[in-house]
Write a protein that holds these residues in place. Structure first.
Motif, PDB file in Angstrom:
ATOM      1  N   ALA A  77      -2.641   1.895 -10.074  1.00 35.05           N
ATOM      2  CA  ALA A  77      -1.456   2.705  -9.778  1.00 35.05           C
ATOM      3  C   ALA A  77      -0.547   2.853 -10.995  1.00 35.05           C
ATOM      4  CB  ALA A  77      -0.674   2.096  -8.616  1.00 35.05           C
ATOM      5  N   SER A  78      -0.645   1.931 -11.942  1.00 31.84           N
ATOM      6  CA  SER A  78       0.178   2.036 -13.145  1.00 31.84           C
ATOM      7  C   SER A  78      -0.199   3.263 -13.967  1.00 31.84           C
ATOM      8  CB  SER A  78       0.046   0.781 -14.004  1.00 31.84           C
ATOM      9  OG  SER A  78      -1.222   0.742 -14.629  1.00 31.84           O
ATOM     10  N   LEU A  81      -5.329  -6.051  -4.059  1.00 30.05           N
ATOM     11  CA  LEU A  81      -4.060  -5.346  -4.250  1.00 30.05           C
ATOM     12  C   LEU A  81      -3.577  -5.436  -5.698  1.00 30.05           C
ATOM     13  CD1 LEU A  81      -2.344  -6.349  -0.902  1.00 30.05           C
ATOM     14  CD2 LEU A  81      -3.095  -4.052  -1.559  1.00 30.05           C
ATOM     15  N   GLU A  82      -3.878  -6.551  -6.374  1.00 38.59           N
ATOM     16  CA  GLU A  82      -3.542  -6.655  -7.795  1.00 38.59           C
ATOM     17  C   GLU A  82      -4.298  -5.587  -8.590  1.00 38.59           C
ATOM     18  OE1 GLU A  82      -2.604 -11.454  -8.080  1.00 38.59           O
ATOM     19  OE2 GLU A  82      -4.615 -10.733  -8.554  1.00 38.59           O
ATOM     20  N   ALA A  83      -5.557  -5.393  -8.247  1.00 42.77           N
ATOM     21  CA  ALA A  83      -6.347  -4.351  -8.923  1.00 42.77           C
ATOM     22  C   ALA A  83      -5.774  -2.968  -8.614  1.00 42.77           C
ATOM     23  CB  ALA A  83      -7.814  -4.436  -8.501  1.00 42.77           C
ATOM     24  N   TYR A  84      -5.343  -2.737  -7.378  1.00 35.46           N
ATOM     25  CA  TYR A  84      -4.725  -1.458  -7.028  1.00 35.46           C
ATOM     26  C   TYR A  84      -3.435  -1.240  -7.827  1.00 35.46           C
ATOM     27  CZ  TYR A  84      -7.824  -0.774  -2.983  1.00 35.46           C
ATOM     28  OH  TYR A  84      -8.906  -0.588  -2.162  1.00 35.46           O
ATOM     29  N   GLU A  97       0.827  -1.213   0.000  1.00 36.81           N
ATOM     30  CA  GLU A  97       0.000   0.000   0.000  1.00 36.81           C
ATOM     31  C   GLU A  97       0.857   1.257   0.000  1.00 36.81           C
ATOM     32  OE1 GLU A  97      -2.464  -0.741   3.413  1.00 36.81           O
ATOM     33  OE2 GLU A  97      -3.872  -1.957   2.258  1.00 36.81           O
ATOM     34  N   VAL A  98       1.964   1.242   0.731  1.00 39.43           N
ATOM     35  CA  VAL A  98       2.853   2.414   0.752  1.00 39.43           C
ATOM     36  C   VAL A  98       3.516   2.592  -0.609  1.00 39.43           C
ATOM     37  CG1 VAL A  98       4.993   3.363   1.729  1.00 39.43           C
ATOM     38  CG2 VAL A  98       3.259   2.387   3.238  1.00 39.43           C
ATOM     39  N   TYR A  99       3.968   1.497  -1.211  1.00 39.95           N
ATOM     40  CA  TYR A  99       4.591   1.620  -2.537  1.00 39.95           C
ATOM     41  C   TYR A  99       3.601   2.139  -3.568  1.00 39.95           C
ATOM     42  CZ  TYR A  99       9.086  -0.473  -1.414  1.00 39.95           C
ATOM     43  OH  TYR A  99      10.336  -0.704  -0.904  1.00 39.95           O
ATOM     44  N   LEU A 100       2.353   1.712  -3.488  1.00 35.85           N
ATOM     45  CA  LEU A 100       1.364   2.143  -4.474  1.00 35.85           C
ATOM     46  C   LEU A 100       0.853   3.558  -4.222  1.00 35.85           C
ATOM     47  CD1 LEU A 100      -0.730  -1.107  -4.931  1.00 35.85           C
ATOM     48  CD2 LEU A 100       1.106  -0.214  -6.384  1.00 35.85           C
ATOM     49  N   THR A 119       6.462   3.533 -12.069  1.00 37.35           N
ATOM     50  CA  THR A 119       6.802   2.203 -12.580  1.00 37.35           C
ATOM     51  C   THR A 119       7.561   1.363 -11.561  1.00 37.35           C
ATOM     52  OG1 THR A 119       6.905   3.176 -14.780  1.00 37.35           O
ATOM     53  CG2 THR A 119       7.858   0.986 -14.518  1.00 37.35           C
ATOM     54  N   GLU A 120       8.600   1.923 -10.956  1.00 40.04           N
ATOM     55  CA  GLU A 120       9.408   1.155  -9.999  1.00 40.04           C
ATOM     56  C   GLU A 120       8.599   0.755  -8.773  1.00 40.04           C
ATOM     57  OE1 GLU A 120      12.419  -0.273 -10.314  1.00 40.04           O
ATOM     58  OE2 GLU A 120      12.200   0.400 -12.379  1.00 40.04           O
ATOM     59  N   ASN A 121       7.778   1.682  -8.284  1.00 46.24           N
ATOM     60  CA  ASN A 121       6.947   1.365  -7.114  1.00 46.24           C
ATOM     61  C   ASN A 121       5.967   0.246  -7.425  1.00 46.24           C
ATOM     62  OD1 ASN A 121       8.261   3.387  -5.782  1.00 46.24           O
ATOM     63  ND2 ASN A 121       6.440   4.554  -5.271  1.00 46.24           N
ATOM     64  N   VAL A 122       5.357   0.288  -8.608  1.00 46.46           N
ATOM     65  CA  VAL A 122       4.404  -0.748  -8.993  1.00 46.46           C
ATOM     66  C   VAL A 122       5.118  -2.096  -9.138  1.00 46.46           C
ATOM     67  CG1 VAL A 122       2.790  -1.526 -10.779  1.00 46.46           C
ATOM     68  CG2 VAL A 122       2.772   0.860 -10.046  1.00 46.46           C
TER      69      VAL A 122
END
Length: 129
Positions: free
Chosen positions: A102-103, A95-98, A52-55, A73-76
């Motif tokens: 996020a992309s 989370l996959e949908a998030y 969640e923090v990365y996204l 990109t790197e965070n995703v």
């Protein structure tokens, strides 16, 4: 004398504190410490929080302006790697949908909507509006 080992649950709570104080780096540090041992009680919660923090490192609206050119990109990619460690099927699908959202790629929006619909129809315990 040796320093006493801090409980992983405490690292998880400290990570949450830093996350909601908009300190994503410090939050990630605490979540990393809290996920060990890998099979521990707090490991999966720490991994989910890390994703969640990365996204959404700034706790902004994930549904924000799609035209923003912020490179995530790197965070995703990092979030997708961490997703492999999530065992809860429903949380993993969410989370996959998030990650798709996020992309910030318009073609991934339809995929995310499909995932959300699948989650909603598969989760019998979800309240009906």
């Amino acid at each position: 004398h040796k320093r006493a080992r801090i409980d992983p649950g405490l690292h998880y709570v400290k990570g949450l504190y830093h996350r909601y104080c908009n300190n994503p780096r410090e939050a990630l540090r605490e979540f990393i410490l809290g996920r060990n041992p890998k099979d521990g009680q707090w490991s999966e919660q720490c991994i989910i929080s890390m994703i969640e923090v990365y996204l959404n490192p700034d706790n902004d609206n994930i549904w924000g302006d799609m035209d923003e050119k912020v490179d995530v990109t790197e965070n995703v990619k990092t979030a997708e790697k961490l997703l492999k460690e999530v065992t809860d099927r429903n949380k993993k699908a969410l989370l996959e949908a998030y990650c798709l959202i996020a992309s910030k790629k318009k073609e991934n929006m339809e995929k995310a909507l499909t995932k959300f619909y699948e989650i909603m129809t598969n989760d019998r315990s979800a309240p009906v509006a």
